[in-house]
Design an enzyme around this catalytic site. Structure first.
Site, PDB file in Angstrom:
ATOM      1  N   LEU A  19       0.834  -1.202   0.000  1.00 16.21           N
ATOM      2  CA  LEU A  19       0.000   0.000   0.000  1.00 16.21           C
ATOM      3  C   LEU A  19       0.871   1.256   0.000  1.00 16.21           C
ATOM      4  CD1 LEU A  19      -3.150   0.380   0.012  1.00 16.21           C
ATOM      5  CD2 LEU A  19      -2.883   1.113   2.389  1.00 16.21           C
ATOM      6  N   GLY A  20       1.702   1.379  -1.041  1.00 17.42           N
ATOM      7  CA  GLY A  20       2.447   2.625  -1.249  1.00 17.42           C
ATOM      8  C   GLY A  20       1.554   3.595  -2.006  1.00 17.42           C
ATOM      9  N   ILE A  23       1.060   3.959  -5.206  1.00 21.20           N
ATOM     10  CA  ILE A  23       0.269   3.370  -6.294  1.00 21.20           C
ATOM     11  C   ILE A  23      -0.812   2.452  -5.715  1.00 21.20           C
ATOM     12  CG2 ILE A  23       0.357   1.887  -8.342  1.00 21.20           C
ATOM     13  CD1 ILE A  23       3.183   3.062  -8.890  1.00 21.20           C
ATOM     14  N   ILE A  47       1.243  -4.881 -11.603  1.00 17.66           N
ATOM     15  CA  ILE A  47       1.805  -3.699 -12.265  1.00 17.66           C
ATOM     16  C   ILE A  47       3.091  -3.273 -11.555  1.00 17.66           C
ATOM     17  CG2 ILE A  47      -0.321  -2.748 -13.254  1.00 17.66           C
ATOM     18  CD1 ILE A  47      -0.169  -0.807 -10.682  1.00 17.66           C
ATOM     19  N   ARG A 104       6.695  -5.340 -10.264  1.00 16.61           N
ATOM     20  CA  ARG A 104       7.873  -5.905 -10.910  1.00 16.61           C
ATOM     21  C   ARG A 104       7.676  -7.409 -11.002  1.00 16.61           C
ATOM     22  NH1 ARG A 104       9.032  -1.534 -12.432  1.00 16.61           N
ATOM     23  NH2 ARG A 104      10.963  -0.386 -12.061  1.00 16.61           N
ATOM     24  N   GLU A 163      11.764  -9.407 -19.507  1.00 16.83           N
ATOM     25  CA  GLU A 163      11.117  -8.522 -20.479  1.00 16.83           C
ATOM     26  C   GLU A 163      12.167  -7.689 -21.224  1.00 16.83           C
ATOM     27  OE1 GLU A 163       8.735  -6.398 -17.458  1.00 16.83           O
ATOM     28  OE2 GLU A 163       9.904  -4.615 -17.919  1.00 16.83           O
ATOM     29  N   HIS A 218       4.604  -3.570 -20.239  1.00 15.39           N
ATOM     30  CA  HIS A 218       5.203  -2.671 -19.241  1.00 15.39           C
ATOM     31  C   HIS A 218       4.976  -1.198 -19.624  1.00 15.39           C
ATOM     32  CE1 HIS A 218       8.686  -2.062 -16.143  1.00 15.39           C
ATOM     33  NE2 HIS A 218       7.756  -1.141 -16.042  1.00 15.39           N
TER      34      HIS A 218
HETATM   35  C1  8YV Z   1       8.685   2.789 -16.698  1.00 20.69           C
HETATM   36  C2  8YV Z   1       8.745   1.790 -14.312  1.00 20.69           C
HETATM   37  O1  8YV Z   1       7.981   2.049 -17.637  1.00 20.69           O
HETATM   38  O2  8YV Z   1       8.392   3.598 -12.886  1.00 20.69           O
HETATM   39  C3  8YV Z   1       8.873   2.497 -13.024  1.00 20.69           C
HETATM   40  O3  8YV Z   1       9.503   1.939 -12.129  1.00 20.69           O
HETATM   41  O4  8YV Z   1       9.118   0.680 -14.446  1.00 20.69           O
HETATM   42  C4  8YV Z   1       8.036   2.469 -15.424  1.00 20.69           C
HETATM   43  O5  8YV Z   1       7.410   3.619 -15.056  1.00 20.69           O
HETATM   44  C5  8YV Z   1      10.118   2.656 -16.946  1.00 20.69           C
HETATM   45  O6  8YV Z   1      10.946   3.210 -16.004  1.00 20.69           O
HETATM   46  C6  8YV Z   1      10.435   3.276 -18.303  1.00 20.69           C
HETATM   47  O7  8YV Z   1      11.112   2.424 -18.988  1.00 20.69           O
END
Ligand code: 8YV
Length: 315
Positions: free
Chosen positions: A153-154, A156, A232, A234, A263, A281
């Site tokens: 719960l950060g 995002i 969404i 890692r 990826e 991504h």
């Molecule tokens: C980006 C991300 O897609 O914020 C992040 O940690 O992985 C993404 O927002 C990435 O940094 C751009 O390549």
């Protein structure tokens, strides 16, 4: 004009690259065919690294830049930066939080709705003529008014939970400790217990060594055959092999994924599964957010070289 040398790890939008070249001597690491030779030649002059969340900076690259002072990440996630190597040498690390929160949360909800309601195959059904030939699209499961678990719960995770409120979801979350601003939602300290009490599990955790494969086969089994997983964050937060096994054998209803191990290449089993929604991504991938991320990444570099306080320092 004297320009500090910057090592650029990956391609950035032109609206960032052009202003960067105006104030820095930029070396494009990602374009070098012989990366070791590039580092041997320019590494000693490099004072800053500009990188992306997905690319970070390895211990080897950091070691090849003995004059390195700062790493500015275009992204909120800095897990791909070797923080230990930076700490040992007093190298500053910055990222781009906040500016991407809303778009990441929007995509998480879009992925959840699309997966729940079969929006992608339903579009193909209409487009291909199956609708006329075969009749109505098979019934799907309702998305709203169910139980959502937020793993992490950060910023995002909070934004995802706030949005889910509007869908009448019962919300629980797992974090290191209960969050005062989340008093309306149930705190569950254990990821497996959270999954057991969720119909859909949103993974919004920052990746750290402690969260590696936190979504393992036990968590997936707890989510169960009617469960949905949305990631969404890692890829390393999820045991991908266990996830594919659960999806292949119907022990999980579906998964919507924006991030993958290795990826941009995907495990070849993913595209063969019909119960996954695959995204490249791009949770932060809007013009508005990417412009703001680039500005913040460059502002951090500018602040560093002007001796001003950094805007969003990680360490
Ligand atoms: C980006 C991300 O897609 O914020 C992040 O940690 O992985 C993404 O927002 C990435 O940094 C751009 O390549």
């Amino acid at each position: 004009m004297f320009k500090p040398h910057v090592l650029q790890m990956g391609e950035l939008p032109e609206w960032d690259e052009t202003p960067m070249r105006e104030v820095f001597e930029v070396h494009r690491y990602f374009e070098a065919t012989d990366k070791a030779a590039l580092l041997a030649e320019i590494g000693p002059q490099v004072r800053a690294i500009a990188t992306r969340g997905d690319l970070g900076a390895s211990a080897d690259v950091i070691a090849a830049c003995p004059a390195l002072e700062v790493i500015s990440v275009f992204g909120v996630g800095y897990d791909a930066v070797d923080l230990g190597a930076c700490a040992a040498r007093g190298i500053t690390v910055t990222n781009t939080p906040d500016v991407l929160t809303d778009d990441c949360a929007d995509l998480a909800l879009g992925m959840w709705l699309a997966l729940s309601r079969g929006i992608v195959p339903a579009e193909a059904w209409a487009r291909s003529g199956d609708w006329a030939a075969k009749g109505g699209f098979p019934l799907q499961h309702r998305a709203c008014k169910k139980r959502a678990g937020i793993l992490g719960l950060g910023r995002i995770g909070m934004a995802v939970a706030e949005r889910l409120r509007g869908f009448g979801m019962q919300i629980a979350y797992c974090a290191r400790s209960p969050r005062p601003e989340a008093a309306d939602w149930q705190f569950i300290a254990d990821a497996q217990e959270l999954a057991a009490q969720s119909d859909v599990l949103f993974v919004t955790l920052a990746a750290t060594p402690q969260t590696h494969h936190i979504v393992n086969s036990d968590v997936l089994d707890a989510l169960g055959a009617d469960g949905l997983l949305i990631n969404i964050s890692r890829a390393q937060n999820i045991d991908e092999a266990a996830l594919i096994d659960a999806l292949q054998h119907g022990r999980l209803r579906g998964a919507a994924l924006d991030v993958f191990e290795g990826e941009p290449s995907l495990d070849p089993r993913f595209p063969r599964l019909s119960n996954v929604l695959l995204q490249p991504h791009h949770a932060s991938g809007t013009f508005e957010t990417r412009r703001a991320m680039g500005q913040l990444m460059r502002d951090n570099l500018a602040a560093h070289f002007a001796g001003r306080p950094l805007l969003t320092q990680v360490q």
